[in-house]
Design a protein around this motif. Sequence first.
Motif, PDB file in Angstrom:
ATOM      1  N   ARG A  97       0.832  -1.212   0.000  1.00 42.97           N
ATOM      2  CA  ARG A  97       0.000   0.000   0.000  1.00 42.97           C
ATOM      3  C   ARG A  97       0.869   1.265   0.000  1.00 42.97           C
ATOM      4  NH1 ARG A  97      -3.100   2.860   3.895  1.00 42.97           N
ATOM      5  NH2 ARG A  97      -4.829   3.924   2.840  1.00 42.97           N
ATOM      6  N   LEU A  98       1.962   1.230   0.774  1.00 40.17           N
ATOM      7  CA  LEU A  98       2.853   2.402   0.802  1.00 40.17           C
ATOM      8  C   LEU A  98       3.496   2.621  -0.564  1.00 40.17           C
ATOM      9  CD1 LEU A  98       4.577   2.060   4.312  1.00 40.17           C
ATOM     10  CD2 LEU A  98       2.749   3.636   3.624  1.00 40.17           C
ATOM     11  N   LEU A  99       3.924   1.508  -1.200  1.00 40.50           N
ATOM     12  CA  LEU A  99       4.520   1.621  -2.537  1.00 40.50           C
ATOM     13  C   LEU A  99       3.519   2.238  -3.511  1.00 40.50           C
ATOM     14  CD1 LEU A  99       6.414  -1.789  -3.033  1.00 40.50           C
ATOM     15  CD2 LEU A  99       7.408   0.512  -3.206  1.00 40.50           C
ATOM     16  N   LEU A 100       2.277   1.756  -3.457  1.00 40.02           N
ATOM     17  CA  LEU A 100       1.260   2.244  -4.393  1.00 40.02           C
ATOM     18  C   LEU A 100       0.900   3.699  -4.121  1.00 40.02           C
ATOM     19  CD1 LEU A 100      -0.988  -0.937  -4.553  1.00 40.02           C
ATOM     20  CD2 LEU A 100       0.349   0.027  -6.440  1.00 40.02           C
ATOM     21  N   LYS A 101       0.902   4.066  -2.853  1.00 35.38           N
ATOM     22  CA  LYS A 101       0.576   5.458  -2.499  1.00 35.38           C
ATOM     23  C   LYS A 101       1.590   6.422  -3.097  1.00 35.38           C
ATOM     24  CE  LYS A 101      -1.913   6.086   1.835  1.00 35.38           C
ATOM     25  NZ  LYS A 101      -1.734   6.309   3.276  1.00 35.38           N
TER      26      LYS A 101
ATOM     27  N   LEU B   5       0.495   5.642 -10.453  1.00 34.42           N
ATOM     28  CA  LEU B   5      -0.431   4.764 -11.193  1.00 34.42           C
ATOM     29  C   LEU B   5      -1.823   5.386 -11.186  1.00 34.42           C
ATOM     30  CD1 LEU B   5       0.185   1.059 -10.070  1.00 34.42           C
ATOM     31  CD2 LEU B   5       0.840   2.165 -12.215  1.00 34.42           C
ATOM     32  N   ALA B   6      -2.593   5.085 -12.241  1.00 39.07           N
ATOM     33  CA  ALA B   6      -3.990   5.553 -12.276  1.00 39.07           C
ATOM     34  C   ALA B   6      -4.762   4.876 -11.149  1.00 39.07           C
ATOM     35  CB  ALA B   6      -4.607   5.192 -13.625  1.00 39.07           C
ATOM     36  N   ASP B   7      -5.774   5.551 -10.634  1.00 40.40           N
ATOM     37  CA  ASP B   7      -6.567   5.017  -9.522  1.00 40.40           C
ATOM     38  C   ASP B   7      -7.049   3.591  -9.783  1.00 40.40           C
ATOM     39  OD1 ASP B   7      -6.278   7.082  -7.880  1.00 40.40           O
ATOM     40  OD2 ASP B   7      -8.390   7.750  -7.898  1.00 40.40           O
TER      41      ASP B   7
ATOM     42  N   ASP C 174      -5.828   1.270 -11.623  1.00 40.52           N
ATOM     43  CA  ASP C 174      -4.722   0.290 -11.542  1.00 40.52           C
ATOM     44  C   ASP C 174      -4.313   0.061 -10.096  1.00 40.52           C
ATOM     45  OD1 ASP C 174      -4.619  -0.063 -14.258  1.00 40.52           O
ATOM     46  OD2 ASP C 174      -3.237   1.627 -14.550  1.00 40.52           O
ATOM     47  N   ARG C 175      -4.253   1.149  -9.365  1.00 39.10           N
ATOM     48  CA  ARG C 175      -3.895   1.033  -7.944  1.00 39.10           C
ATOM     49  C   ARG C 175      -4.896   0.122  -7.212  1.00 39.10           C
ATOM     50  NH1 ARG C 175      -4.271   4.820  -4.190  1.00 39.10           N
ATOM     51  NH2 ARG C 175      -5.357   6.212  -5.624  1.00 39.10           N
ATOM     52  N   HIS C 176      -6.177   0.369  -7.496  1.00 38.33           N
ATOM     53  CA  HIS C 176      -7.202  -0.440  -6.823  1.00 38.33           C
ATOM     54  C   HIS C 176      -7.146  -1.897  -7.261  1.00 38.33           C
ATOM     55  CE1 HIS C 176      -9.206   2.392  -4.233  1.00 38.33           C
ATOM     56  NE2 HIS C 176      -8.939   3.306  -5.156  1.00 38.33           N
ATOM     57  N   ARG C 177      -6.767  -2.127  -8.516  1.00 36.03           N
ATOM     58  CA  ARG C 177      -6.645  -3.503  -8.998  1.00 36.03           C
ATOM     59  C   ARG C 177      -5.558  -4.236  -8.190  1.00 36.03           C
ATOM     60  NH1 ARG C 177      -8.080  -2.584 -14.003  1.00 36.03           N
ATOM     61  NH2 ARG C 177      -6.054  -1.880 -14.680  1.00 36.03           N
ATOM     62  N   TRP C 178      -4.427  -3.560  -7.977  1.00 34.00           N
ATOM     63  CA  TRP C 178      -3.351  -4.155  -7.181  1.00 34.00           C
ATOM     64  C   TRP C 178      -3.808  -4.379  -5.730  1.00 34.00           C
ATOM     65  CZ3 TRP C 178       1.013  -6.482  -8.411  1.00 34.00           C
ATOM     66  CH2 TRP C 178       1.605  -6.198  -9.629  1.00 34.00           C
ATOM     67  N   LEU C 179      -4.463  -3.358  -5.181  1.00 35.15           N
ATOM     68  CA  LEU C 179      -4.890  -3.460  -3.772  1.00 35.15           C
ATOM     69  C   LEU C 179      -5.880  -4.608  -3.587  1.00 35.15           C
ATOM     70  CD1 LEU C 179      -5.257   0.348  -2.905  1.00 35.15           C
ATOM     71  CD2 LEU C 179      -3.539  -1.223  -1.985  1.00 35.15           C
ATOM     72  N   ASP C 180      -6.765  -4.813  -4.560  1.00 36.69           N
ATOM     73  CA  ASP C 180      -7.707  -5.942  -4.510  1.00 36.69           C
ATOM     74  C   ASP C 180      -6.961  -7.261  -4.632  1.00 36.69           C
ATOM     75  OD1 ASP C 180     -10.226  -4.884  -4.143  1.00 36.69           O
ATOM     76  OD2 ASP C 180     -10.479  -4.406  -6.276  1.00 36.69           O
ATOM     77  N   GLU C 181      -6.076  -7.296  -5.617  1.00 38.08           N
ATOM     78  CA  GLU C 181      -5.345  -8.531  -5.934  1.00 38.08           C
ATOM     79  C   GLU C 181      -4.664  -9.109  -4.678  1.00 38.08           C
ATOM     80  OE1 GLU C 181      -5.018 -10.438  -8.507  1.00 38.08           O
ATOM     81  OE2 GLU C 181      -3.231 -11.602  -7.954  1.00 38.08           O
ATOM     82  N   VAL C 182      -3.960  -8.255  -3.934  1.00 36.28           N
ATOM     83  CA  VAL C 182      -3.147  -8.771  -2.813  1.00 36.28           C
ATOM     84  C   VAL C 182      -3.981  -9.175  -1.586  1.00 36.28           C
ATOM     85  CG1 VAL C 182      -0.972  -7.710  -3.469  1.00 36.28           C
ATOM     86  CG2 VAL C 182      -2.584  -6.416  -2.043  1.00 36.28           C
ATOM     87  N   THR C 183      -5.293  -8.862  -1.586  1.00 40.56           N
ATOM     88  CA  THR C 183      -6.119  -9.344  -0.460  1.00 40.56           C
ATOM     89  C   THR C 183      -6.451 -10.832  -0.613  1.00 40.56           C
ATOM     90  OG1 THR C 183      -8.208  -8.736  -1.504  1.00 40.56           O
ATOM     91  CG2 THR C 183      -7.210  -7.089  -0.037  1.00 40.56           C
TER      92      THR C 183
ATOM     93  N   ASP D  55       8.554  -7.586  -6.176  1.00 35.96           N
ATOM     94  CA  ASP D  55       9.508  -7.418  -7.289  1.00 35.96           C
ATOM     95  C   ASP D  55       8.826  -6.740  -8.473  1.00 35.96           C
ATOM     96  OD1 ASP D  55      11.496  -8.523  -5.820  1.00 35.96           O
ATOM     97  OD2 ASP D  55      11.431 -10.507  -6.783  1.00 35.96           O
ATOM     98  N   ARG D  56       7.622  -7.235  -8.815  1.00 37.08           N
ATOM     99  CA  ARG D  56       6.900  -6.663  -9.965  1.00 37.08           C
ATOM    100  C   ARG D  56       6.585  -5.188  -9.718  1.00 37.08           C
ATOM    101  NH1 ARG D  56       1.855 -10.264 -11.021  1.00 37.08           N
ATOM    102  NH2 ARG D  56       1.226  -8.586 -12.419  1.00 37.08           N
ATOM    103  N   LEU D  57       6.106  -4.898  -8.503  1.00 34.21           N
ATOM    104  CA  LEU D  57       5.742  -3.506  -8.191  1.00 34.21           C
ATOM    105  C   LEU D  57       6.959  -2.587  -8.222  1.00 34.21           C
ATOM    106  CD1 LEU D  57       3.099  -3.580  -5.325  1.00 34.21           C
ATOM    107  CD2 LEU D  57       2.875  -2.607  -7.615  1.00 34.21           C
ATOM    108  N   GLU D  58       8.061  -3.081  -7.660  1.00 35.41           N
ATOM    109  CA  GLU D  58       9.251  -2.228  -7.624  1.00 35.41           C
ATOM    110  C   GLU D  58       9.717  -1.912  -9.044  1.00 35.41           C
ATOM    111  OE1 GLU D  58      11.663  -4.298  -4.733  1.00 35.41           O
ATOM    112  OE2 GLU D  58      10.447  -3.398  -3.129  1.00 35.41           O
ATOM    113  N   LYS D  59       9.635  -2.916  -9.928  1.00 33.05           N
ATOM    114  CA  LYS D  59      10.022  -2.693 -11.347  1.00 33.05           C
ATOM    115  C   LYS D  59       9.075  -1.699 -11.998  1.00 33.05           C
ATOM    116  CE  LYS D  59      12.526  -6.838 -12.672  1.00 33.05           C
ATOM    117  NZ  LYS D  59      11.920  -7.974 -11.962  1.00 33.05           N
ATOM    118  N   LEU D  60       7.774  -1.943 -11.781  1.00 40.85           N
ATOM    119  CA  LEU D  60       6.735  -1.109 -12.393  1.00 40.85           C
ATOM    120  C   LEU D  60       6.861   0.356 -11.967  1.00 40.85           C
ATOM    121  CD1 LEU D  60       4.043  -1.586 -14.054  1.00 40.85           C
ATOM    122  CD2 LEU D  60       2.874  -1.576 -11.852  1.00 40.85           C
ATOM    123  N   LEU D  61       7.275   0.551 -10.729  1.00 42.40           N
ATOM    124  CA  LEU D  61       7.259   1.912 -10.173  1.00 42.40           C
ATOM    125  C   LEU D  61       8.610   2.613 -10.259  1.00 42.40           C
ATOM    126  CD1 LEU D  61       5.100   1.156  -7.006  1.00 42.40           C
ATOM    127  CD2 LEU D  61       4.325   1.968  -9.221  1.00 42.40           C
ATOM    128  N   SER D  62       9.643   1.882 -10.717  1.00 40.25           N
ATOM    129  CA  SER D  62      10.979   2.508 -10.718  1.00 40.25           C
ATOM    130  C   SER D  62      11.169   3.390 -11.956  1.00 40.25           C
ATOM    131  CB  SER D  62      12.070   1.448 -10.653  1.00 40.25           C
ATOM    132  OG  SER D  62      11.997   0.653 -11.800  1.00 40.25           O
TER     133      SER D  62
END
Length: 203
Positions: A160-164, A168-170, A172-181, A196-203
């Motif tokens: 959540r901190l990484l996504l914040k 990313l568009a809202d 997409d962010r919500h898709r990730w937040l849903d996915e990890v629950t 790993d995927r998030l760090e790559k995506l956000l770097s």
Amino acid sequence: MPSFPLMIDLRNKQVIIVGGGPIAERKIQPLLTSGALLTVVSPEVTPAIEALAREEKLTWREKNASPGDVEKAFFLIAAADKEINEKISRAAPENCLINNVSDGEKGNTAFPAIVRRGRLTIAVSTGGASPKAARRIKQELEETYDEPYGQYMDFLHEVRLLLKRSDLADADRHRWLDEVTSPVYLAPEKQRAVLDRLEKLLS
Ligand SMILES: C[C@@]1(CC(=O)O)c2cc3[nH]c(cc4nc(cc5[nH]c(cc(n2)[C@H]1CCC(=O)O)[C@@](C)(CC(=O)O)[C@@H]5CCC(=O)O)C(CC(=O)O)=C4CCC(=O)O)c(CCC(=O)O)c3CC(=O)O
Ligand SMILES: NC(=O)C1=CN([C@@H]2O[C@H](COP(=O)(O)OP(=O)(O)OC[C@H]3O[C@@H](n4cnc5c(N)ncnc54)[C@H](O)[C@@H]3O)[C@@H](O)[C@H]2O)C=CC1
């Protein structure tokens, strides 16, 4: 009493426990990690409370409670016998949180049965109907939400901190937040892959 559940920050608040028997001991237990300033006022205490006083986890005033003991209370736990509990509750400041262990209706708070797994807290209350049922439901929840949930909460927090911090568009962010629950991510290797995927995506 119709009640409202709330998580409270008790750091540096004066929590006064009147009475030092087994019930006071049980109410103190979950408060030990709250950061509250705990004071027990009681002529006698259980060996466990005495040990906590020796370890400076709480202050023990070895005396009968009097109105002056509760005048600065933010939260009063009246855990002596019925008459003392009522008398001392009347001496508490206006707006004080009060837990009266001998008659729930005479206070304005009630302890739930608590399950803690790191940042996850589950509190069960039956509104005074059956504290034993609250305990049983807690035990069932402890099996469903077992120890790995503590570490899983840390993972969710990190995601959540990484996504914040991301742009990313809202959606997409919500898709990730849903996915990890999904409970699939209780597995540390699945968590690693997502991070790993998030760090790559956000770097
Ligand atoms: C209203 C409340 C106010 C408060 O104390 O905060 C309250 C009140 C009273 N309890 C009494 C008795 C018992 N309480 C327990 C156990 C627990 N009591 C807890 C909470 C609460 N108890 C709040 C309501 C919560 C809810 O309704 O869900 C728990 C959940 C949390 C905790 O204590 O930490 C904890 C289980 C935790 C766990 O296991 O995790 C047992 C079981 C046992 O000890 O084996 C008994 C004996 C059996 C029986 O009587 O049912 C009496 C009568 C006293 C007398 O006889 O004189 C009163 C007074 C009254 O009825 O008003
Ligand atoms: N809410 C709950 O979950 C439950 C509440 N209870 C009720 O809790 C109450 C306490 O139970 P126990 O701890 O088993 O009782 P206890 O009799 O073992 O303990 C009472 C404590 O109060 C202290 N005390 C006596 N006079 C005092 C005074 N004037 N000022 C300050 N402290 C004083 C005693 O030294 C003792 O430490 C009982 O009234 C019981 O009915 C019982 C079971 C569960």
